[in-house]
Write a protein that holds these residues in place. Structure first.
Motif, PDB file in Angstrom:
ATOM      1  N   ASN A   1     176.372-104.113 -28.813  1.00 38.01           N
ATOM      2  CA  ASN A   1     175.326-103.116 -28.995  1.00 38.01           C
ATOM      3  C   ASN A   1     175.564-101.864 -28.170  1.00 38.01           C
ATOM      4  O   ASN A   1     174.627-101.194 -27.782  1.00 38.01           O
TER       5      ASN A   1
ATOM      6  N   ALA B   1     164.274-106.057 -36.575  1.00 41.27           N
ATOM      7  CA  ALA B   1     165.688-105.749 -36.411  1.00 41.27           C
ATOM      8  C   ALA B   1     165.971-104.269 -36.508  1.00 41.27           C
ATOM      9  O   ALA B   1     166.916-103.769 -35.910  1.00 41.27           O
ATOM     10  N   GLU B   2     165.167-103.535 -37.271  1.00 39.08           N
ATOM     11  CA  GLU B   2     165.483-102.131 -37.479  1.00 39.08           C
ATOM     12  C   GLU B   2     164.199-101.321 -37.653  1.00 39.08           C
ATOM     13  O   GLU B   2     163.276-101.777 -38.333  1.00 39.08           O
TER      14      GLU B   2
ATOM     15  N   VAL C   1     163.367 -97.335 -38.648  1.00 37.10           N
ATOM     16  CA  VAL C   1     163.915 -96.024 -39.013  1.00 37.10           C
ATOM     17  C   VAL C   1     162.759 -95.052 -39.217  1.00 37.10           C
ATOM     18  O   VAL C   1     161.877 -95.280 -40.050  1.00 37.10           O
TER      19      VAL C   1
ATOM     20  N   THR D   1     165.390-112.030 -44.442  1.00 36.69           N
ATOM     21  CA  THR D   1     165.409-110.614 -44.090  1.00 36.69           C
ATOM     22  C   THR D   1     164.484-109.852 -45.030  1.00 36.69           C
ATOM     23  O   THR D   1     164.588-109.990 -46.244  1.00 36.69           O
TER      24      THR D   1
ATOM     25  N   GLN E   1     159.928-102.241 -31.422  1.00 31.12           N
ATOM     26  CA  GLN E   1     160.939-101.197 -31.263  1.00 31.12           C
ATOM     27  C   GLN E   1     160.240 -99.853 -31.202  1.00 31.12           C
ATOM     28  O   GLN E   1     159.159 -99.685 -31.794  1.00 31.12           O
TER      29      GLN E   1
END
Lengths: 759, 273
Positions: A187, A220-221, A223, A275, A310
């Motif tokens: 990472n 996980a993400e 954006v 996912t 996040q």
């Protein structure tokens, strides 16, 4: 295992080595051959009554057996190159990031515990006569003297960077191989695989950890767009990975700005879909920098609650699009485009309308002189806009120089250009012979002298490409096709063929047209209606109608599709326009990469100046940095090392020389933000990344190993392609394979002769 | 002014033929006419209350309903002038629609006349509200005095409750889109236009009590962004100036030219705001 028992040496030896004979073919060998041949003839008499086929079979078996015996007498050997004992080093590289403190599998031992055990036992044994050098990596590569020094406390895993550095900079002996012990988390930093392969050092990867962490839910993400207008809706794209047990579970999502909740909703996670990608929309709120955090509310028993949230930076600021609309006749499309854009505070529509042959009417101008002479009278004045819309306006309204400017506006300034249909538009307006025709996404050459613009009933259909475009995003998610069931258009202007690289977004289908008292033409093939293409730095489009206003007047007042269509269209095309001044900022580990590009009002690169930026650190401390010009580029830049993790703000502080002035419309990007150092990074992607480790081994000529089976590692190291080697002859005369072969041949011969009655 | 009037008249004669030929009417498979021209001058047909001289009146050899005052000659003449003097392409064939007609949305501008006794039904009120909310533009003309104003005010209060009428000052853009109008003209019907007399129509021709009818004005409803949704040309008969342009040189020069100036400004305003 069986291979080595049968052939006496490992596969690697045979793969690398060459067969040879240590003995010489002297008197003894020839005597043995004669004796064996004589014995064969003597025995041959006893089978003389056999048929020719059976005799041939027996002879072949006997000759094969004799050949094996002769081979043994000739002392066969395997010539190999092996690591010279005591002359090489095997580097053991252990992951000391925080993810190594997680359980290795389902037992209580941590991944680091397993790594230490492997180093102390099997890896040490497998190294043979080579020296073992111990290293560990997290944010950087470090050497360790003892296993006890290894602690899983690093907040980042720079796996590839550390490996490459070790392979290229090790200077304490001949490096024969690298054994990396890790969970595969990577990472930080980026190094090309080619660079690693070019070092020539085989990397053997030992993967520790589980491929699935039961019960874990991970964001996980996240954006986010980097910038949004105040008080608009912003969509965050989320990717959620989970390994929930059997039943579906509802997880609550929240979007936070500090402690205030901007949005919240529930999402159902299905065990059959590990996912999930989803969007959550939240209001941007007031202007300013925001650190937006998306949180998945942890379910009880989540083993890694630290990977449930996040954060991303969102710069809420105005993004103005200045659009010039030239219209040659008062018509409803003009009015309703103005109405649609009036609902968007970020679109500044400046219009020039010919009301009579001698009079014009200007709206939205910023000063009394703007457009006083019609089309902008200088290139600089035209370049103040981000987009130009040409309506039903004869091409003769512009002089030749202005036509050239319009084409350059798209190609060089990066502006958007939209041409509408009309009695005086496109080919009917004589635009087909002007430079801008080259920029348009379709051919508009007129087929004859007829006026092609016509009225009728046209249904609008988005193409497959159109449905994937932001330009058709006028309905709720998942219902885009349904949203395009709109009132029919009332006019259409036929277009030529789309050019290579153009995209047809919408098509028009003529439904009914009465061409005479008794003649009605029905249907027909779909024809291109909205076609787009990139051109130079900008984008162009042709919309072959001027009656989208019916989508407003023939739907209920609460229907926003007409407005959304025009706002998307203008934002998309005006958004391609290049800024006069741009400042970009990227964080890479503990460094900030700052780049500044400057242009003069004619959008030519500005290089004969000096640029200074002001960097504000997370603790509020500011310092100025002069940016040198980047060699070979018309830009200025510098990579700045920074130590404190957090959000850095970089602003343009000063420009010497002929500084470009800020203008109206879309503001130039004069400040940028970046976060250095991520918190909690090691909680994300914490499962065993076996594909990465396999690729690592395959790329370098090593092998991937599971920690519970390192039995072949010693041989793999012994025959490593790197390091200092010595040549060896490995005797094969006592390989079990040869004796088994001899016994097998003789037993077969004896069995056949017994069966055929020749013994 | 005299030269302008002659030019206008000459232009009308020359252009009327070719302009008429430009009009192409489209119809669906059942033969229903569709509104497909860029600008159709659409007259709204409504119901009025009362009897003779109220809901209807006798003039020029026939009975007229209030809604059809000046129709269709006014629109026909006005369309010719629009095509001649401006860049607007207007249909020479005016339309007649009720507020509840399903294709009302194809006419983003509608025109009502002589509304002193107008009474709208609930469906008409709802349809007009939707029409205006979508961006439609309503022009009401030829109503005089206090009582006729009150009639319109009552009807529109049902359409857009809570809205307040404003009187447009002469600086408003609608007075300056094409022509710079410095004074709001008062246009009397041709029969009441007399040399040497005032321009105010006699009070007995209008719904009592009329009050003072000498001051013409444009009153308006605006939306939340300040755009005009409804305008009412009060104490004046703009459309009569169009209808009667050929009834005499003196009337044309003194009234029709002013009517066209106001009309063209309103049309261009509606097409651009």
């Amino acid at each position: 295992m069986w291979f080595e028992w049968l052939f006496k040496y490992p596969r690697q030896a045979y793969a690398q080595g060459e067969m040879a004979f240590a003995g010489d073919f002297g008197v003894l060998w020839w005597a043995a051959a004669a004796v064996l041949l004589t014995l064969g003839i003597v025995f041959g008499r006893r089978v003389a009554r056999f048929s020719m086929l059976r005799r041939a079979t027996v002879y072949l078996l006997q000759i094969a057996a004799v050949a094996v015996l002769l081979t043994l007498i000739a002392e066969p050997v395997l010539e190999v190159t092996r690591l010279a004992p005591g002359a090489n080093t095997v580097a053991v590289l252990v992951d000391s990031s925080q993810s190594m403190a997680l359980p290795a599998e389902t037992d209580e031992k941590t991944r680091m515990d397993v790594a230490k055990r492997l180093i102390g036992d099997e890896i040490q044994a497998a190294s043979g006569g080579s020296r073992v050098a111990l290293f560990h990596f997290d944010d950087a590569l470090r050497q360790a003297d003892t296993v006890a020094e290894l602690q899983p406390d690093g907040d980042r895993s720079r796996l590839l960077e550390s490996l490459t550095r070790l392979a290229t900079h090790y200077d304490q002996g001949a490096l024969a191989a690298v054994i990396v012990v890790t969970d595969g988390a990577h990472n930080g930093g980026s190094v090309g695989w080619e660079t690693l392969a070019e070092t020539g050092i085989p990397v053997h990867s030992i993967g520790i950890g589980a491929a699935v962490i039961p019960g874990d839910v991970e964001l996980a993400e996240l954006v986010l767009p980097s910038r949004a207008s105040p008080h608009t809706q912003v969509a965050a794209r989320l990717v959620i990975r989970h390994s929930l047990p059997d039943a579906s579970e509802e997880i609550r999502l929240r979007v936070l700005d500090g402690e205030s909740v901007l949005a919240a909703e529930s999402i159902s996670l299905d065990p059959s879909s590990p996912t999930v990608a989803t969007d959550i929309v939240f209001p941007s709120g007031d202007a300013g920098l925001k650190e937006v955090t998306v949180v998945l509310e942890a379910a009880p028993g989540d083993p890694l609650p630290g990977n449930n949230a996040q954060s991303a930076l969102l710069d809420v600021d105005r993004d103005r699009y200045r659009v010039l609309y030239l219209e040659g006749e008062p018509r409803w499309e003009f009015k309703f485009i103005r109405r649609a854009t009036a609902e968007d505070d970020d679109i500044e529509l400046v219009t020039w309308l010919r009301t009579t042959p001698r009079k014009t009417y200007r709206q939205g101008t910023s000063d009394p002189d703007e457009l006083a002479g019609g089309f902008p009278e200088s290139l600089e004045a035209l370049y103040r806009y981000n987009m130009v819309i040409i309506g039903s306006l004869p091409a003769t309204s512009l002089n030749d120089e202005q036509h050239d400017w319009l084409a350059r506006f798209v190609a060089e300034r990066g502006g958007g250009l939209l041409a509408l249909a009309g009695r005086h538009a496109l080919d009917n307006g004589g635009w087909d012979v002007k430079p801008v025709a080259q920029a348009l996404p379709v051919s508009i050459a007129r087929p004859g002298k007829f006026v092609s613009y016509r009225r009728g009933n046209y249904e609008v259909i988005p193409t497959d490409d159109g449905l994937r475009s932001v330009l058709t995003d006028i309905g709720s998610a998942g219902a885009r096709e349904e949203a395009w069931k709109l009132p029919m258009l009332a006019d259409y202007q036929p277009l030529g063929a789309p050019k290579p690289g153009a995209t047809v977004i919408l098509e028009a289908l003529e439904r009914v047209r009465r061409v005479g008292p008794d003649v009605v033409v029905r249907g027909g093939p779909a024809k291109p209606l909205l076609v787009t293409q990139p051109y130079g730095y900008g984008r162009t489009a042709v919309l072959a109608t001027a009656s989208t206003w019916r989508w407003r007047m023939r739907t209920p007042p609460e229907d926003t599709r007409h407005s959304l269509f025009w706002r998307h269209l203008i934002r998309h095309f005006a958004g391609s326009a290049l800024p006069r001044r741009s400042l970009s900022l990227a964080a890479d580990g503990d460094a900030l990469d700052v780049r500044v590009a400057l242009k003069n009002p004619r959008f030519e690169p500005l290089t004969d100046t000096a640029v200074t930026v002001q960097v504000t650190a997370p603790d509020g401390e500011s310092f100025d940095v002069a940016l040198p010009r980047i060699a070979g580029e018309s830009a200025f830049g510098e990579t700045l090392p920074v130590a404190t993790p957090g959000i850095y703000r970089v602003e343009m502080a000063g420009i010497a020389g002929p500084a470009p002035m800020a203008e109206g419309g879309r503001p130039d990007a004069l400040a940028a933000l970046a976060r250095v150092g991520e918190t909690n990074l090691e909680q994300f992607g914490a499962t065993l990344n076996e594909p990465l480790l396999r690729r690592l081994a395959e790329t370098t000529g090593g092998a991937y190993w599971r920690p519970d089976d390192l039995s072949g590692l010693a041989d793999a190291l012994a025959f490593s392609s790197a390091g200092i080697h010595e040549r060896q002859q490995l005797p094969l005369w006592n390989a079990p394979f040869l004796f088994l072969l001899l016994v097998l041949l003789k037993c077969t011969e004896w069995s056949l002769r017994r069966y055929w009655g020749g013994i | 002014m005299r030269m302008t009037a002659r030019l206008l008249l000459a232009g009308a004669v020359v252009l009327a033929g070719p302009m008429a030929a430009q009009d192409i009417e489209y119809a669906d498979e059942d033969g229903i006419q569709l509104n497909r021209n860029e600008l159709w001058l659409t007259r709204i047909q409504y119901d009025s209350v009362g009897g003779q001289r109220q809901a209807y009146y006798y003039y020029d050899g026939r009975w007229w309903e209030r809604w059809e005052t000046d129709f269709p000659q006014a629109e026909q003449n006005f369309a010719k002038r629009l095509n001649e003097l401006t860049a607007v392409t207007a249909s020479l064939v005016p339309l007649r629609r009720r507020l509840t007609d399903p294709d009302l949305g194809d006419s983003p501008l509608i025109f009502m006349s002589d509304v002193g006794y107008m009474q709208l039904s609930r469906p008409e009120i709802d349809a007009l509200r939707t029409y205006l909310a979508n961006g439609g533009f309503l022009w009401v003309d030829d109503f005089w005095g206090d009582a006729e104003w009150a009639s319109l005010e009552r009807a529109m209060a049902d359409v857009l409750p809570g809205k307040r009428w404003i009187t447009l000052p002469i600086e408003h853009p609608i007075f300056h889109t094409v022509f710079d109008i410095e004074v709001m003209p008062q246009i009397p019907a041709r029969d009441y236009a007399r040399w040497g007399q005032g321009t105010t129509e006699p009070s007995f021709e209008h719904r009592p009590p009329t009050g003072n009818m000498s001051t013409p004005s444009i009153r308006a409803y605006t939306d939340e962004d300040g755009r005009l949704m409804v305008i009412a040309t009060h104490n004046t008969d703009i459309a009569d100036g169009w209808e009667r342009e050929s009834y005499g040189e003196w009337y044309f020069e003194n009234f029709s030219t002013k009517s066209y100036r106001v009309g063209i400004n309103v049309i261009v305003y509606a097409l651009s705001h």
